[in-house]
Scaffold this active site. Structure first.
Site, PDB file in Angstrom:
ATOM      1  N   GLU A 163      39.839 -49.792 -34.601  1.00 21.88           N
ATOM      2  CA  GLU A 163      39.677 -48.680 -35.145  1.00 21.88           C
ATOM      3  C   GLU A 163      41.140 -47.992 -35.795  1.00 21.88           C
ATOM      4  OE1 GLU A 163      37.301 -45.883 -33.171  1.00 21.88           O
ATOM      5  OE2 GLU A 163      35.356 -47.208 -33.460  1.00 21.88           O
ATOM      6  N   GLU A 221      31.244 -52.740 -30.472  1.00 25.23           N
ATOM      7  CA  GLU A 221      30.856 -51.424 -29.947  1.00 25.23           C
ATOM      8  C   GLU A 221      29.523 -50.934 -30.650  1.00 25.23           C
ATOM      9  OE1 GLU A 221      33.773 -48.194 -29.629  1.00 25.23           O
ATOM     10  OE2 GLU A 221      35.171 -49.613 -29.316  1.00 25.23           O
TER      11      GLU A 221
HETATM   12  C1  BGP Z   1      34.962 -45.195 -30.633  1.00 23.13           C
HETATM   13  C2  BGP Z   1      36.162 -45.545 -29.568  1.00 23.13           C
HETATM   14  C3  BGP Z   1      36.145 -45.608 -28.286  1.00 23.13           C
HETATM   15  C4  BGP Z   1      34.981 -44.640 -27.649  1.00 23.13           C
HETATM   16  C5  BGP Z   1      33.905 -44.301 -28.480  1.00 23.13           C
HETATM   17  C6  BGP Z   1      32.814 -43.153 -28.160  1.00 23.13           C
HETATM   18  O1  BGP Z   1      35.256 -44.621 -31.934  1.00 23.13           O
HETATM   19  O2  BGP Z   1      36.442 -46.975 -30.148  1.00 23.13           O
HETATM   20  O3  BGP Z   1      37.334 -45.485 -27.662  1.00 23.13           O
HETATM   21  O4  BGP Z   1      35.592 -43.334 -27.534  1.00 23.13           O
HETATM   22  O5  BGP Z   1      34.151 -44.137 -29.901  1.00 23.13           O
HETATM   23  O6  BGP Z   1      33.194 -41.970 -28.693  1.00 23.13           O
HETATM   24  P1  BGP Z   1      33.228 -40.566 -27.906  1.00 23.13           P
HETATM   25  O7  BGP Z   1      33.772 -41.104 -26.294  1.00 23.13           O
HETATM   26  O8  BGP Z   1      33.964 -39.676 -28.352  1.00 23.13           O
HETATM   27  O9  BGP Z   1      31.782 -40.251 -27.799  1.00 23.13           O
END
Ligand code: BGP
Length: 459
Positions: free
Chosen positions: A165, A362
């Protein structure tokens, strides 16, 4: 209906070094911007939970890998911490080499393919002090680090990722001001984004030169098609601008080998063309990726701007985020749930990006205060997460059935992990961690469901 996924489909989970390893200032590691920022401004971090310990994978990776094997995962994505492997940017830390080699070997021993990312928001502090991604120097430093990683681990790791990202770092760090260095400046954001694109490009070049047998390289982007509020010409214009800046700005050069012409035009009109743009076109064209990873949590919806924008907030004069009244919300995290987007993205990859191999790198459901869902046996009964994954997999399946070249699905994440400014607030894991008992792991209901999913290669 029975939904079977393609043979050899990758089932797994994703994480990152800074969010899971712990031992963030020991074992030879130097600080990243996260370690330093926590030192400077701990109150910015949810419950003052900093990056020092996180889920202690550094000590517990063997247990985690054994649990992954128990659930049948055939792949796992995490990252290498640049600051652990090359603490001063020049010398290689032998303890890091040993750690990562043992970790990756343990995965392989359990028939779990390691997919290794080089950078997950964790800019080294020594490089930040020299300008970070604002400085062109960061491009060659990163390519050099990539080359070292390929040399050290190329015999174990076949599928590599340059960045997770990159645009989130551009936006969070330089446009909306909520990650370090918390700047709000479109000009800087463009320069930083451009240098990250070049760092990616020259890391791909280093990868081609390393000539790893059976090796592939890609990039992971947070991508969905952008949805407009209405069909009106102004909303459609806003949609195209948001799509250009948030999606095509990275996806086009990474896959198709060129920065979109309409982006160059937009930057030129606004006198925002990044320095040194002109000399790099040949490299961008030559070093495209083998595959793409797409992180998907929620859609992006926009409308034409309703408020006057100032030049400093340049993207705001092009589009504005819009909340669809009919949206469904994840009540435990506040994000919209729209699984249909996975079908749309599958078709976009098929039709606009030459049907390049891609995977869901993800997808998952964040839940605040998840301990409240513990059942009598102490397991978290997260039916909501099972439903979330099922719905998304249904639309993914539909996209694959329509011919999209998707080769896997990774959920975020395997064990609950630390998340930047949100600490341990939102939990995502198939396993919970107990912060009061040294990150003790326990499988959730969703973990058991995931195991069945993999056994059946569908549901
Ligand atoms: C994505 C990232 C992760 C993770 C995820 C969840 O954008 O790649 O690193 O953090 O988001 O987001 P959050 O933990 O803010 O709910």
């Amino acid at each position: 209906a029975i939904m079977l996924f393609p043979k050899n489909f990758l089932w797994g989970a994703a994480a990152s070094a800074p969010q899971t390893e712990g031992h963030s200032s020991t074992n030879g590691k130097s600080p990243s911007i996260w370690d330093k920022w926590f030192e400077i401004a701990p109150d910015k971090f949810y419950q003052r939970q900093g990056p020092e310990n996180t889920s202690d994978v550094y000590d517990l990776y063997l247990e985690d890998v054994a649990n992954m094997a128990k659930l049948g995962l055939n792949s796992y994505r995490t990252s290498i911490a640049w600051t652990r492997l090359m603490p001063d940017g020049v010398h290689v830390n032998p303890e890091a080499v040993t750690f990562y080699r043992q970790y990756f070997q343990a995965l392989l021993d359990h028939h779990i393919e390691p997919i290794i990312n080089l950078f997950h928001f964790d800019m080294p502090w020594w490089l930040m002090a020299r300008g970070g991604w604002e400085s062109r120097e960061a491009v060659s430093k990163f390519a050099n680090y990539a080359q070292v990683a390929f040399e050290q681990f190329g015999d174990l790791v076949k599928r590599w990722v340059t960045f997770n990202e990159p645009l989130v770092q551009v936006k969070a760090g330089y446009l909306y001001g909520f990650h370090y260095p918390a700047v709000v400046n479109f000009r800087k954001a463009v320069q930083v984004g451009y240098h990250m694109l070049l760092a990616h490009t020259f890391a791909v070049q280093a990868f081609r030169q390393a000539n790893i047998a059976g090796g592939q390289i890609g990039i992971i982007l947070d991508v969905t098609p952008v949805y407009a509020k209405t069909e009106s010409a102004s909303d459609q214009r806003a949609q195209r601008a948001a799509d250009l800046l948030n999606i095509r700005s990275f996806l086009d050069p990474a896959v198709l080998g060129h920065v979109p012409d309409d982006l160059l035009e937009l930057l030129e009109v606004n006198q925002l063309t990044p320095i040194s743009l002109l000399g790099d076109g040949a490299a961008i064209a030559a070093y495209t990726v083998d595959f793409i990873g797409l992180n998907y949590y929620r859609p992006k919806r926009v409308q034409a701007p309703t408020k006057p924008a100032t030049p400093a907030k340049m993207p705001n004069e092009l589009y504005e985020d819009y909340e669809w009244p009919a949206r469904r919300i994840n009540p435990y995290r506040g994000w919209e749930i729209y699984p249909e987007a996975l079908y749309d993205v599958a078709i976009m990859m098929r039709d606009q990006y030459g049907n390049i191999p891609w995977f869901v790198s993800e997808n998952g459901m964040g839940v605040a205060n998840e301990a409240r869902f513990k059942d009598a046996s102490g397991h978290i009964n997260d039916q909501y997460r099972i439903d979330f994954m099922k719905e998304h997999l249904q639309y993914l399946h539909k996209g694959i059935a329509a011919g999209s070249n998707c080769f896997g699905y990774h959920t975020w994440t395997f064990v609950d992990c630390w998340s930047w400014l949100n600490g341990y607030h939102n939990r995502y894991g198939l396993y919970s961690v107990d912060l009061d008992h040294h990150y003790q792991r326990q499988v959730k209901q969703s973990g058991l469901w995931f195991k069945q999913l993999i056994t059946d290669n569908g549901f």
